[in-house]
Design an enzyme around this catalytic site. Structure first.
Site, PDB file in Angstrom:
ATOM      1  N   HIS A  78      79.989   6.806 -17.777  1.00 52.04           N
ATOM      2  CA  HIS A  78      78.841   5.893 -17.820  1.00 52.04           C
ATOM      3  C   HIS A  78      77.735   6.361 -16.887  1.00 52.04           C
ATOM      4  O   HIS A  78      77.997   6.948 -15.837  1.00 52.04           O
ATOM      5  CB  HIS A  78      79.273   4.457 -17.485  1.00 52.04           C
ATOM      6  CG  HIS A  78      79.815   4.287 -16.097  1.00 52.04           C
ATOM      7  ND1 HIS A  78      79.020   3.920 -15.030  1.00 52.04           N
ATOM      8  CD2 HIS A  78      81.068   4.418 -15.594  1.00 52.04           C
ATOM      9  CE1 HIS A  78      79.764   3.824 -13.937  1.00 52.04           C
ATOM     10  NE2 HIS A  78      81.015   4.127 -14.256  1.00 52.04           N
ATOM     11  N   ASP A  80      75.227   4.117 -16.020  1.00 56.43           N
ATOM     12  CA  ASP A  80      74.671   2.961 -15.318  1.00 56.43           C
ATOM     13  C   ASP A  80      75.298   2.787 -13.942  1.00 56.43           C
ATOM     14  O   ASP A  80      76.411   3.239 -13.679  1.00 56.43           O
ATOM     15  CB  ASP A  80      74.838   1.677 -16.143  1.00 56.43           C
ATOM     16  CG  ASP A  80      76.286   1.324 -16.440  1.00 56.43           C
ATOM     17  OD1 ASP A  80      77.084   2.235 -16.742  1.00 56.43           O
ATOM     18  OD2 ASP A  80      76.618   0.123 -16.371  1.00 56.43           O
ATOM     19  N   ASP A 111      80.250   7.049  -8.436  1.00 57.44           N
ATOM     20  CA  ASP A 111      80.613   6.339  -9.665  1.00 57.44           C
ATOM     21  C   ASP A 111      79.430   6.304 -10.628  1.00 57.44           C
ATOM     22  O   ASP A 111      78.626   5.389 -10.547  1.00 57.44           O
ATOM     23  CB  ASP A 111      81.063   4.930  -9.305  1.00 57.44           C
ATOM     24  CG  ASP A 111      81.585   4.139 -10.486  1.00 57.44           C
ATOM     25  OD1 ASP A 111      81.895   4.739 -11.529  1.00 57.44           O
ATOM     26  OD2 ASP A 111      81.685   2.913 -10.363  1.00 57.44           O
ATOM     27  N   GLU A 145      78.857   0.046 -18.335  1.00 54.97           N
ATOM     28  CA  GLU A 145      80.206  -0.026 -17.766  1.00 54.97           C
ATOM     29  C   GLU A 145      80.201  -0.956 -16.569  1.00 54.97           C
ATOM     30  O   GLU A 145      81.142  -1.685 -16.347  1.00 54.97           O
ATOM     31  CB  GLU A 145      80.695   1.363 -17.356  1.00 54.97           C
ATOM     32  CG  GLU A 145      82.182   1.418 -17.006  1.00 54.97           C
ATOM     33  CD  GLU A 145      82.501   1.087 -15.552  1.00 54.97           C
ATOM     34  OE1 GLU A 145      83.679   0.840 -15.251  1.00 54.97           O
ATOM     35  OE2 GLU A 145      81.592   1.054 -14.699  1.00 54.97           O
ATOM     36  N   GLU A 146      79.117  -0.936 -15.815  1.00 64.29           N
ATOM     37  CA  GLU A 146      79.023  -1.763 -14.619  1.00 64.29           C
ATOM     38  C   GLU A 146      78.663  -3.212 -14.954  1.00 64.29           C
ATOM     39  O   GLU A 146      78.788  -4.088 -14.117  1.00 64.29           O
ATOM     40  CB  GLU A 146      77.991  -1.191 -13.638  1.00 64.29           C
ATOM     41  CG  GLU A 146      78.314   0.192 -13.124  1.00 64.29           C
ATOM     42  CD  GLU A 146      79.561   0.262 -12.249  1.00 64.29           C
ATOM     43  OE1 GLU A 146      80.191  -0.782 -11.972  1.00 64.29           O
ATOM     44  OE2 GLU A 146      79.923   1.385 -11.854  1.00 64.29           O
ATOM     45  N   GLU A 174      86.126   8.344 -13.712  1.00 60.74           N
ATOM     46  CA  GLU A 174      85.937   7.098 -12.960  1.00 60.74           C
ATOM     47  C   GLU A 174      86.748   7.130 -11.663  1.00 60.74           C
ATOM     48  O   GLU A 174      87.943   7.438 -11.694  1.00 60.74           O
ATOM     49  CB  GLU A 174      86.390   5.925 -13.838  1.00 60.74           C
ATOM     50  CG  GLU A 174      86.272   4.570 -13.216  1.00 60.74           C
ATOM     51  CD  GLU A 174      84.844   4.081 -13.085  1.00 60.74           C
ATOM     52  OE1 GLU A 174      84.575   3.357 -12.118  1.00 60.74           O
ATOM     53  OE2 GLU A 174      84.008   4.422 -13.937  1.00 60.74           O
TER      54      GLU A 174
END
Length: 187
Positions: A78, A80, A111, A145-146, A174
């Site tokens: 991801h 984001d 992340d 994802e966040e 991740e």
């Protein structure tokens, strides 16, 4: 500067707070397309929370009959990041990549923009050494994802399944863990 670090810094400099992608997927598609990847945007979600998704696959150059036997490895991630919180509490601007004591700082450094950069550069180097691998390589990247995580990876996987795409192996960079790094590894 290493190519991985340079790409990570480029990604960190893009303020991609959920669900915004801020151009991360375009940057990555521009790196993947010259390697033979077919890059497809599968954006989804309401106008008020539009999620950016990229499915990018490099098929093998084999006959259709043999193609069914070829496995696909997917690098998933991801672009984001969570909101920054008060900027005054940061030691440096969250979207300006900063180095301190041999570490990279900035929103997404851990992340997971650095993981995505590592994926891309590893694939570039692998394909330089093995230009005709006996495996299909793909990237599944999202800007959700966040946040609620309902219009990102889940939607893309459903669309791929509906058209008969098989994802045989998946690597996710991740950093999530319960007690120590690596304890979330599953097969």
């Amino acid at each position: 500067m290493s190519r991985t670090l340079h790409l990570a810094e480029q990604l960190i400099s893009l303020p991609s707070i959920t669900p915004e992608d801020a151009g991360c997927l375009d940057l990555l598609a521009a790196r993947l397309a010259p390697l033979g990847f077919v890059c497809e945007r599968l954006d989804s979600g309401p106008d008020s929370f539009r999620v950016s998704n990229l499915w990018s696959k490099r098929p093998t150059a084999h006959t259709q009959q043999a193609q069914a036997a070829i496995k696909t490895i997917v690098f998933a991630g991801h672009t984001d990041v969570v909101p920054t919180g008060p900027l005054a509490q940061w030691g440096s601007h969250p979207f300006t990549p900063t180095h301190k004591d041999g570490k990279l700082f900035g929103r997404g450094a851990s992340d997971m923009k650095t993981s995505i950069a590592a994926f891309v550069v590893a694939v570039e180097e692998f394909l330089a050494a093995h230009p005709d691998p006996q495996i299909s390589i793909a990237f599944l990247l999202t800007s959700d994802e966040e946040g609620p995580s309902i219009d990102g990876t889940k939607v893309v996987v459903e669309q791929l399944k509906a058209r008969g795409e098989t994802l045989d192996y998946c690597i996710v960079g991740e950093p999530t863990s319960v007690k120590q790094t690596g304890d979330m590894i599953k097969n």
